[in-house]
Design a protein around this motif. Structure first.
Motif: not given
Length: 618
Positions: A53-55, A87-94
Motif C-alpha cells: 500500500s502507499l502507506q 496502480r498508484f496513479h501517482n507519478l508526481d510523488s515519484a
DNA sequence: CTAGGGTTAG
C-alpha cells in the motif's frame, strides 16, 4: 462489501497491518541487529512490490531516510520504482522523491524515465533524458530502449531521430535491445522505411526472435498484414523458432486477412509444440478471434471452451465473435454466463453486446443493457456506447429516437455517432434528416470519402440528381480520395486481393468470363441488377458494369474456378456489402449450390440456399 | 538493483 467473506484481523493487528517489514522482535536478537541494513531495506522493497500500500511504502521510505540509506542510489532508485507503480496513479510523488535524491546517478534517472513511460507520460520521459544529460550522469545502454519506446509512444519522430544519433555517437548502436527498441519506435511513429532499414542491417545473433516479433507486429500495426505474413515466412526459412508472442501477432494478421489456412497452420503448430508453447489467455484469445473473423464460429467456440486460462478479453472476443455472426441471443447469454463465472464486464464487453443487438434489431434488449451500464455495473458509457445505441435505434427505423439521443447525450458526439445516424437514414430512405447530418459530417470530416458516398446515395435514392452531382463536385474540389472497395480470398496458401475494375491478377481474363457467365445465369433466374446504391448518376448501362465488377463478385468468381464443388467460398471485404451484391450472392448460393461466407466491414454474411444469415437486416 | 515483443473494442 460482503461481510461474510471479509476477514477481520484481531484488534491489535489492525494497528500494525502496515508493518510487514518489521524485523524480528528485539528480545530474540542482539539489539544492534534491529537497525536495518541497506540490504534489508532493498529486500523489503523487492519482496512483494505488487502488494504494497502507499502507506507501507511511505514507512519504508521514512526508514530509509532515518537510517541514512536513502543516500544510496540503489535504495532511492528502488524506492522510486515502487512509488511509480502504475496502480498508484501517482507519478508526481515519484518525481518529488527524485528531486530529493542528492546527485542522482544513471540508475536513478533510468528508473524515473521508465516510470514516466509506464504512467503514460512519454514526453516527460524524454524531457528527463535531457535533464540526465545536463546532470552529467552519462546515459548507459539501459537508458535507450526505454527512451526510444517513449519517442515511439509519444509519436515524436524528430526527437527519436536525435536519440538515434546519440545512440550511434555514444557507441550503443551495437546493442540488440537498443536496436529492437529503435525498430519498434520507428514503426510506432509511422516511419516504416527507417524501421526496415535498422532491421535489415542487423545480423545474427542480435537479430533474435524478438527482433522478428517487433517487425511482424510493426507491420500489423501499420496495416500491412500480408507483409507481416511474408516476414513470418522469411523468419521460418531462417530457422528462427517462433514463440507465443510472434504466433499471437501472426494470428492477428490472419484474422484481418481472413487467412483461415494460415491460421489453422498456427493452431496445429501450437498443438504440436505444446511442451514449449503454453496456450495462455492471450494466445488462446488471438486464436479464437482468428477463427471467428475467418468465418469459423464453430472452431472459435471450440477453442474458447477448451481454454484453461480465460481473461475478460477472452470473453469479450467470444461475445464479439457471436455478434459479428449475428448471434445476438447467444452473445447476451454469454454476457451473463461470464458473470456467473465471476468475470466483470468492462466497457469493451458492452460494445460487443450492444453491437450484437444492433445487428439483430433487438432494440429493447440494447436499451436495457445500456441503462444497466451505470446503474448495475458502474461503468460510464463512452461515446462508442452511444454510437452503438444510435446504430441500433437507427437500423430498426426508430430515427427520431436516434436523433433525440444524439442531441441529448451528455458527451460530445463524434463523427462515428453521426455516421451511424447517416447510415440509418440511407437504409430507411430519410433524405431530410440524412441531408442535415450528411452536411454536418462533410464539414467535420471533409476527407472521409465514405461520408460523401452515403450522402450521395441518400440523394440518389430520392432521385435528387442535382444534389448528387453537387456532392460529387464538392468531393472533386476538395480532392478527396475515394476508398476503393477491396475483397480478399485465400486460396492455396495465398491471399488474393481484388479491387473494382482492376485487371492485374494473372487469371483476370478467366475471372471476368466466369463472372459474365454467372451473371447471365442469374438473370435467367430473375436477377435484376439493383443500381440504387451506385454513387453517381451515370448512365444505367455504365452503372451495371460498375456493379458487375464490385470486388466481392470478382473474388467469388475466382473462388469458383479455384475450389472444388461443395467447398465453402470465404471472402473478406473492406467496406460494407451493397444491396445488389447481397441479393446476387444469395442467388448464387442457391443456383450453384454453394455456401459463401462473406465478411464485410462490420459483420459476416453466411449465404446458403438462397438466404443469408443476416436475414437481410444489416 | 535498470533495458526490447503478444489479446478483445473504435
Amino acid at each position: 462489501m460482503n461481510a461474510a467473506t471479509t476477514y477481520s484481523p484481531p484488534y491489535h493487528r489492525r494497528h500494525h497491518q502496515h508493518h510487514h517489514f518489521q524485523l524480528p522482535p528485539p528480545q530474540s536478537q542482539p539489539s544492534i541487529v534491529s537497525i536495518p541494513t541497506q540490504k534489508s531495506i532493498l529486500d523489503l522493497l523487492n519482496s512483494k512490490p505488487a502488494t504494497f500500500s502507499l502507506q507501507s511504502l511511505a514507512q519504508i521510505h521514512a526508514l530509509a531516510l532515518k537510517t541514512g540509506h536513502f543516500h544510496d542510489h540503489f535504495v532511492s532508485g528502488t524506492l522510486l520504482k515502487c512509488y511509480a507503480n502504475p496502480r498508484f496513479h501517482n507519478l508526481d510523488s515519484a518525481i518529488q522523491l527524485f528531486r530529493n535524491v542528492p546527485s542522482p546517478n544513471v540508475f536513478v534517472h533510468n528508473v524515473l524515465i521508465k516510470a514516466c513511460l509506464d504512467n503514460g507520460e512519454p514526453l516527460q520521459a524524454v524531457w528527463l533524458y535531457y535533464e540526465l544529460m545536463m546532470n552529467d550522469a552519462k546515459p548507459n545502454k539501459f537508458t535507450y530502449p526505454t527512451l526510444l519506446k517513449a519517442c515511439g509512444d509519444g509519436g515524436i519522430v524528430a526527437e527519436g531521430k536525435q536519440v538515434h544519433c546519440h545512440v550511434v555517437k555514444l557507441g550503443f548502436a551495437g546493442d540488440g535491445h537498443v536496436k529492437n527498441a529503435m525498430i519498434d519506435g520507428y514503426f510506432r511513429c509511422g516511419d516504416v522505411g527507417s524501421a526496415e532499414e535498422v532491421f535489415d542491417e542487423m545480423e545474427m545473433p542480435d537479430r533474435d526472435e524478438i527482433s522478428w516479433s517487433v517487425v511482424i507486429d510493426g507491420y500489423i500495426k501499420s496495416g500491412f498484414y500480408k507483409e507481416a505474413l511474408e516476414v513470418f515466412n522469411t523468419m521460418q526459412s531462417e530457422r528462427i523458432r517462433p514463440g507465443k508472442f510472434v504466433l499471437t501477432s501472426v494470428l492477428a494478421a490472419c484474422a484481418h486477412l481472413g487467412a483461415l489456412d494460415h491460421g489453422r497452420w498456427v493452431h496445429a503448430y501450437v498443438r504440436r509444440k505444446k511442451k514449449s508453447i503454453v496456450m495462455d489467455a492471450v494466445l488462446g484469445t488471438a486464436l479464437l478471434d482468428m477463427y471467428a473473423k475467418c468465418g469459423r464460429l464453430d472452431m472459435a467456440w471450440e477453442v474458447f471452451e477448451s481454454m484453461k486460462e480465460k481473461e475478460v478479453f477472452s470473453w469479450n472476443a467470444m461475445i464479439k465473435g457471436l455478434a459479428m455472426h449475428g448471434r445476438a441471443d447467444d452473445a447476451v447469454e454469454l454476457f451473463f454466463e461470464m458473470q456467473r463465472r465471476k468475470f466483470r464486464p468492462n466497457g469493451i464487453t458492452f460494445i460487443g453486446v450492444l453491437n450484437a443487438c444492433a445487428h439483430s434489431g433487438a432494440v429493447e434488449q440494447a436499451l436495457k443493457l445500456f441503462n444497466s451500464m451505470e446503474n448495475v455495473y458502474n461503468i460510464e458509457p463512452e461515446v462508442e456506447h452511444y454510437g452503438c445505441l444510435v446504430d441500433c435505434l437507427g437500423r430498426s427505423g426508430r430515427l427520431e429516437e436516434a436523433e433525440e439521443l444524439v442531441n441529448s447525450m451528455p458527451i460530445e458526439p463524434n463523427p462515428a455517432v453521426y455516421g451511424s445516424l447517416l447510415g440509418a437514414c440511407r437504409i430507411h430512405g430519410n433524405a431530410e434528416l440524412g441531408e442535415r447530418i450528411g452536411r454536418l459530417l462533410l464539414e467535420l470530416e471533409p476527407n472521409n470519402s465514405g461520408r460523401y458516398a452515403l450522402l450521395s446515395n441518400i440523394y440518389a435514392k430520392a432521385e435528387r440528381w442535382d444534389d448528387v452531382a453537387e456532392v460529387r463536385k464538392l468531393m472533386k474540389e476538395r480532392g478527396v480520395k475515394t476508398n476503393p472497395g477491396s475483397s480478399m480470398i485465400e486460396l492455396g496458401g495465398c491471399v488474393h486481393e481484388f479491387k473494382m475494375g482492376e485487371g492485374c491478377h494473372p487469371k483476370m481474363k478467366e475471372i471476368y468470363s466466369t463472372l459474365k457467365v454467372m451473371i447471365e445465369r442469374l438473370e435467367m433466374e430473375g436477377y435484376v441488377p439493383n443500381t440504387s446504391q451506385v454513387l453517381f448518376n451515370i448512365e444505367e448501362e455504365e452503372k451495371e458494369t460498375a456493379l458487375q465488377y464490385h470486388s466481392e463478385k470478382l473474388a467469388i468468381a475466382f473462388g469458383f474456378i479455384s475450389t472444388k464443388p461443395g467447398e465453402t467460398i470465404r471472402v473478406v471485404k473492406n467496406l460494407r456489402v451493397c444491396d445488389d451484391c447481397h441479393s446476387a450472392i444469395k442467388l448464387i448460393s442457391r443456383v450453384y449450390g454453394r455456401e459463401i461466407a462473406l465478411r464485410d466491414r462490420v459483420r459476416y454474411h453466411h449465404f446458403r440456399d438462397g438466404t443469408c444469415s443476416c436475414k437481410d437486416f444489416w
